[in-house]
Design an enzyme around this catalytic site. Sequence first.
Site, PDB file in Angstrom:
ATOM      1  N   LYS A 106       2.027  -3.601   6.674  1.00  0.00           N
ATOM      2  CA  LYS A 106       2.399  -3.650   5.249  1.00  0.00           C
ATOM      3  C   LYS A 106       3.903  -3.445   5.092  1.00  0.00           C
ATOM      4  CE  LYS A 106      -1.481  -4.632   3.546  1.00  0.00           C
ATOM      5  NZ  LYS A 106      -1.664  -5.948   2.957  1.00  0.00           N
ATOM      6  N   SER A 143       0.839  -1.187   0.000  1.00  0.00           N
ATOM      7  CA  SER A 143       0.000   0.000   0.000  1.00  0.00           C
ATOM      8  C   SER A 143       0.878   1.244   0.000  1.00  0.00           C
ATOM      9  CB  SER A 143      -0.845  -0.025   1.273  1.00  0.00           C
ATOM     10  OG  SER A 143      -1.457   1.219   1.490  1.00  0.00           O
ATOM     11  N   TYR A 148      -1.947  -0.762  10.903  1.00  0.00           N
ATOM     12  CA  TYR A 148      -2.196  -1.400   9.598  1.00  0.00           C
ATOM     13  C   TYR A 148      -1.026  -1.113   8.644  1.00  0.00           C
ATOM     14  CZ  TYR A 148      -3.730  -1.775   4.806  1.00  0.00           C
ATOM     15  OH  TYR A 148      -3.769  -2.075   3.466  1.00  0.00           O
TER      16      TYR A 148
HETATM   17  P1  NAD Z   1     -10.809  -7.229   1.413  1.00  0.00           P
HETATM   18  O1  NAD Z   1     -11.011  -7.171   2.883  1.00  0.00           O
HETATM   19  O2  NAD Z   1     -11.986  -7.090   0.526  1.00  0.00           O
HETATM   20  O3  NAD Z   1     -10.050  -8.593   1.033  1.00  0.00           O
HETATM   21  C1  NAD Z   1      -9.166  -9.244   1.914  1.00  0.00           C
HETATM   22  C2  NAD Z   1      -9.591 -10.709   1.968  1.00  0.00           C
HETATM   23  O4  NAD Z   1      -8.707 -11.416   2.841  1.00  0.00           O
HETATM   24  C3  NAD Z   1     -11.015 -10.897   2.499  1.00  0.00           C
HETATM   25  O5  NAD Z   1     -11.721 -11.738   1.615  1.00  0.00           O
HETATM   26  C4  NAD Z   1     -10.800 -11.565   3.866  1.00  0.00           C
HETATM   27  O6  NAD Z   1     -11.880 -12.431   4.193  1.00  0.00           O
HETATM   28  C5  NAD Z   1      -9.500 -12.306   3.631  1.00  0.00           C
HETATM   29  N1  NAD Z   1      -8.706 -12.595   4.841  1.00  0.00           N
HETATM   30  C6  NAD Z   1      -8.279 -11.743   5.797  1.00  0.00           C
HETATM   31  N2  NAD Z   1      -7.530 -12.389   6.706  1.00  0.00           N
HETATM   32  C7  NAD Z   1      -7.486 -13.694   6.307  1.00  0.00           C
HETATM   33  C8  NAD Z   1      -6.866 -14.861   6.825  1.00  0.00           C
HETATM   34  N3  NAD Z   1      -6.141 -14.838   7.946  1.00  0.00           N
HETATM   35  N4  NAD Z   1      -7.016 -16.024   6.155  1.00  0.00           N
HETATM   36  C9  NAD Z   1      -7.753 -16.084   5.014  1.00  0.00           C
HETATM   37  N5  NAD Z   1      -8.347 -15.003   4.473  1.00  0.00           N
HETATM   38  C10 NAD Z   1      -8.226 -13.824   5.119  1.00  0.00           C
HETATM   39  O7  NAD Z   1      -9.698  -6.146   1.058  1.00  0.00           O
HETATM   40  P2  NAD Z   1      -9.199  -5.617  -0.373  1.00  0.00           P
HETATM   41  O8  NAD Z   1      -9.600  -4.195  -0.487  1.00  0.00           O
HETATM   42  O9  NAD Z   1      -9.550  -6.575  -1.438  1.00  0.00           O
HETATM   43  O10 NAD Z   1      -7.637  -5.634  -0.120  1.00  0.00           O
HETATM   44  C11 NAD Z   1      -6.813  -6.708  -0.511  1.00  0.00           C
HETATM   45  C12 NAD Z   1      -5.416  -6.447  -0.016  1.00  0.00           C
HETATM   46  O11 NAD Z   1      -4.944  -5.213  -0.556  1.00  0.00           O
HETATM   47  C13 NAD Z   1      -5.308  -6.320   1.505  1.00  0.00           C
HETATM   48  O12 NAD Z   1      -4.106  -6.914   1.931  1.00  0.00           O
HETATM   49  C14 NAD Z   1      -5.250  -4.824   1.719  1.00  0.00           C
HETATM   50  O13 NAD Z   1      -4.558  -4.485   2.891  1.00  0.00           O
HETATM   51  C15 NAD Z   1      -4.482  -4.380   0.482  1.00  0.00           C
HETATM   52  N6  NAD Z   1      -4.755  -2.973   0.121  1.00  0.00           N
HETATM   53  C16 NAD Z   1      -6.052  -2.564  -0.019  1.00  0.00           C
HETATM   54  C17 NAD Z   1      -6.311  -1.235  -0.315  1.00  0.00           C
HETATM   55  C18 NAD Z   1      -7.730  -0.734  -0.422  1.00  0.00           C
HETATM   56  O14 NAD Z   1      -7.940   0.459  -0.264  1.00  0.00           O
HETATM   57  N7  NAD Z   1      -8.715  -1.584  -0.704  1.00  0.00           N
HETATM   58  C19 NAD Z   1      -5.249  -0.338  -0.514  1.00  0.00           C
HETATM   59  C20 NAD Z   1      -3.947  -0.796  -0.388  1.00  0.00           C
HETATM   60  C21 NAD Z   1      -3.716  -2.129  -0.062  1.00  0.00           C
HETATM   61  C1  WQD Z   2      -9.892   9.547   0.882  1.00  0.00           C
HETATM   62  C2  WQD Z   2     -10.152  11.033   1.123  1.00  0.00           C
HETATM   63  C3  WQD Z   2     -10.506  11.580   3.436  1.00  0.00           C
HETATM   64  C4  WQD Z   2     -14.248   9.347   3.882  1.00  0.00           C
HETATM   65  C5  WQD Z   2      -7.212   4.532   3.007  1.00  0.00           C
HETATM   66  C6  WQD Z   2      -6.125   3.930   3.851  1.00  0.00           C
HETATM   67  C7  WQD Z   2      -4.967   3.528   2.994  1.00  0.00           C
HETATM   68  C8  WQD Z   2      -5.411   2.652   1.820  1.00  0.00           C
HETATM   69  C9  WQD Z   2      -6.581   3.216   1.081  1.00  0.00           C
HETATM   70  C10 WQD Z   2      -5.110   0.347   2.377  1.00  0.00           C
HETATM   71  C11 WQD Z   2      -9.426  11.592   2.347  1.00  0.00           C
HETATM   72  C12 WQD Z   2     -11.754  11.844   2.634  1.00  0.00           C
HETATM   73  C13 WQD Z   2     -13.099   9.918   3.374  1.00  0.00           C
HETATM   74  C14 WQD Z   2     -15.320  10.201   4.262  1.00  0.00           C
HETATM   75  C15 WQD Z   2     -14.021  12.101   3.569  1.00  0.00           C
HETATM   76  N1  WQD Z   2      -5.845   1.375   2.279  1.00  0.00           N
HETATM   77  N2  WQD Z   2     -12.980  11.258   3.216  1.00  0.00           N
HETATM   78  N3  WQD Z   2     -15.159  11.541   4.084  1.00  0.00           N
HETATM   79  O1  WQD Z   2      -7.521   7.516   3.845  1.00  0.00           O
HETATM   80  O2  WQD Z   2      -6.608   7.975   1.517  1.00  0.00           O
HETATM   81  O3  WQD Z   2      -6.675   5.681   2.360  1.00  0.00           O
HETATM   82  O4  WQD Z   2      -7.616   3.595   2.002  1.00  0.00           O
HETATM   83  O5  WQD Z   2      -3.926   0.273   2.251  1.00  0.00           O
HETATM   84  O6  WQD Z   2      -4.053   2.872   3.819  1.00  0.00           O
HETATM   85  O7  WQD Z   2      -5.708   4.879   4.813  1.00  0.00           O
HETATM   86  O8  WQD Z   2      -8.796   6.748   1.758  1.00  0.00           O
HETATM   87  O9  WQD Z   2     -11.127   6.740   1.009  1.00  0.00           O
HETATM   88  O10 WQD Z   2     -10.640   6.840   3.490  1.00  0.00           O
HETATM   89  O11 WQD Z   2     -10.155   8.832   2.091  1.00  0.00           O
HETATM   90  O12 WQD Z   2     -13.923  13.326   3.444  1.00  0.00           O
HETATM   91  O13 WQD Z   2     -16.356   9.734   4.765  1.00  0.00           O
HETATM   92  O14 WQD Z   2     -11.560  11.204   1.395  1.00  0.00           O
HETATM   93  O15 WQD Z   2     -10.308  12.546   4.436  1.00  0.00           O
HETATM   94  O16 WQD Z   2      -9.041  12.895   2.040  1.00  0.00           O
HETATM   95  P1  WQD Z   2      -7.362   7.108   2.445  1.00  0.00           P
HETATM   96  P2  WQD Z   2     -10.251   7.219   2.109  1.00  0.00           P
END
Ligand code: NAD
Ligand code: WQD
Length: 338
Positions: free
Chosen positions: A153, A124, A149
Site C-alpha cells: 500500500k 490503508s 501487505y
Molecule cells: P476484497 O478482497 O473484497 O476486494 C478486492 C477485489 O479485488 C476482489 O474482488 C478480488 O477478486 C479483486 N482482485 C484482486 N486482485 C486482482 C487482480 N489482479 N485483478 C483483478 N481483480 C483482482 O477486499 P476489500 O475489503 O473490498 O478491499 C478493497 C481494497 O481496499 C483492497 O485494495 C484492500 O487492500 C483495501 N483495504 C481494505 C481494508 C479492509 O479492511 N477491508 C482496509 C484498508 C484497505
Molecule cells: C481488530 C481488533 C485484533 C480478530 C486489519 C489489517 C489492516 C486493515 C484492516 C487492510 C484487533 C482483534 C481480531 C479476532 C481479535 N486492512 N481481534 N480476535 O488488525 O486492526 O486491521 O484490517 O488494509 O491492514 O491489519 O483488524 O479486524 O483483524 O482486528 O481479538 O479473531 O480485533 O487483535 O485488536 P486490524 P482486525
Amino acid sequence: MNILLTGGAGYIGSHTAVELLEAGHRVITADNYSNSSPEALERVERITGRHVTAYDIDITNTDRLCDIFAHEEIDAAVHFAGLKAVGESVKDPLRYYRNNLDGTISLLEAMKLYGVKRLIFSSSATVYGTPEKLPFTEDMKLGPCTNPYGWTKLMSERIITDYAASDPEFSAILLRYFNPVGAHPSGLIGEDPKDIPNNLMPYISQVASGRLDKLHVFGNDYPTKDGTGVRDYIHVVDLARGHRAALEYCAEHKGVQAVNLGTGVGYSVLEMVKTFAAVSGIDIPYQIEGRRDGDIAESYGDPSKALELFGWRAGLGPEDMCRDTWNWQKNNPNGYDG
Ligand code: NAD
Ligand code: WQD
C-alpha cells in the site's frame, strides 16, 4: 461519469458501486473474482435497478485492461483490486508484491495510454505503521509497515504520487481506510471471507450464526480502556459515500491528496462484542488469548481533512455497523454461496 472499479466485485467495491449507480454514474468493473463472486454484482443490480458492465480479467494483464479502456469511455478509476490478508502476505510476500504492485502499475499504464486523469486509490491506515502519537493525521511520517501487505500500500501510494508528478493534469486521492465493517442495509451485499475470518467483525458474526464456536480475543493487557485492542471502525456505506465525494473533488482539482477515512473514534474489541450482542440479542462467547503478532494497541485517525476537502464525514456508529453486519450474516449464512 463512466467509472472503472478495479476489484469492483469485492466487499468495498460492491458497496461503492451501489453508491455510484444511485448517484447516476455508470459503473464498469474489472475483477478476476480471486476473492469475490460475480453474484455480488448481480445483487448490486438488484439493489439499484441499474446495470453494471462487468469484465472478468486480471488487471495485471495490461493488454486486457487496455481493451476495457478501448471499449468504454472511462472518465475515472477507483482502484480496489488487491490482495489484503495480512498473515498471508507474510507467508507469501512475492504474490502480494506481484499482484498489488503490478496491478497499480498496469492500471496507471492503461490510464496514461487512454488519457484518463482521475484516480481514487484504496490505501490503508496500515501505511502509518506503529503510532508515535494518535490520532493519525495525513501529514505524519509513513512506515515502517509491519507486513508485506502494508508495504504494497505504501509503495503503491509512492508509485501513484511519482506518476502524478509527471503529469500536471493528473488527479489522485489516496484514501486511507481505517477498519471497514458493516454491510448494505438491504442485507444483499456484505463481506464474504473465503476461509476462517481474520478480522474481528466477520469472526463475531460467524460466532453469532453458530458457524464458529467462540471468539478468541487477542490480548487484554494493552494500555487501552479495557486492555483489548482499540480500532477506528467505519461503516462500509459511509466509506462508499467517501469514494463518491472524493471522485467529485477529483474532477475539480489536480495533484495528489492522501485522505483518512475513519470516524475518528476508537472502540475496543470488548465494546464491539457487547454492541453486537445487544443489537443481535445473541450472546457472543469469547476467550482471552495472547496478543496476535504484529497488532498495535490502538489505531484511530483524524478524519477532518476529508471534511475540509470534500465535505465528507462518517454518519453511522457501532450499533449500525453491528446491526447491518448481523443482517447480512443471518440472511446469507454461507455468503454468496447461498
Ligand atoms: P476484497 O478482497 O473484497 O476486494 C478486492 C477485489 O479485488 C476482489 O474482488 C478480488 O477478486 C479483486 N482482485 C484482486 N486482485 C486482482 C487482480 N489482479 N485483478 C483483478 N481483480 C483482482 O477486499 P476489500 O475489503 O473490498 O478491499 C478493497 C481494497 O481496499 C483492497 O485494495 C484492500 O487492500 C483495501 N483495504 C481494505 C481494508 C479492509 O479492511 N477491508 C482496509 C484498508 C484497505
Ligand atoms: C481488530 C481488533 C485484533 C480478530 C486489519 C489489517 C489492516 C486493515 C484492516 C487492510 C484487533 C482483534 C481480531 C479476532 C481479535 N486492512 N481481534 N480476535 O488488525 O486492526 O486491521 O484490517 O488494509 O491492514 O491489519 O483488524 O479486524 O483483524 O482486528 O481479538 O479473531 O480485533 O487483535 O485488536 P486490524 P482486525
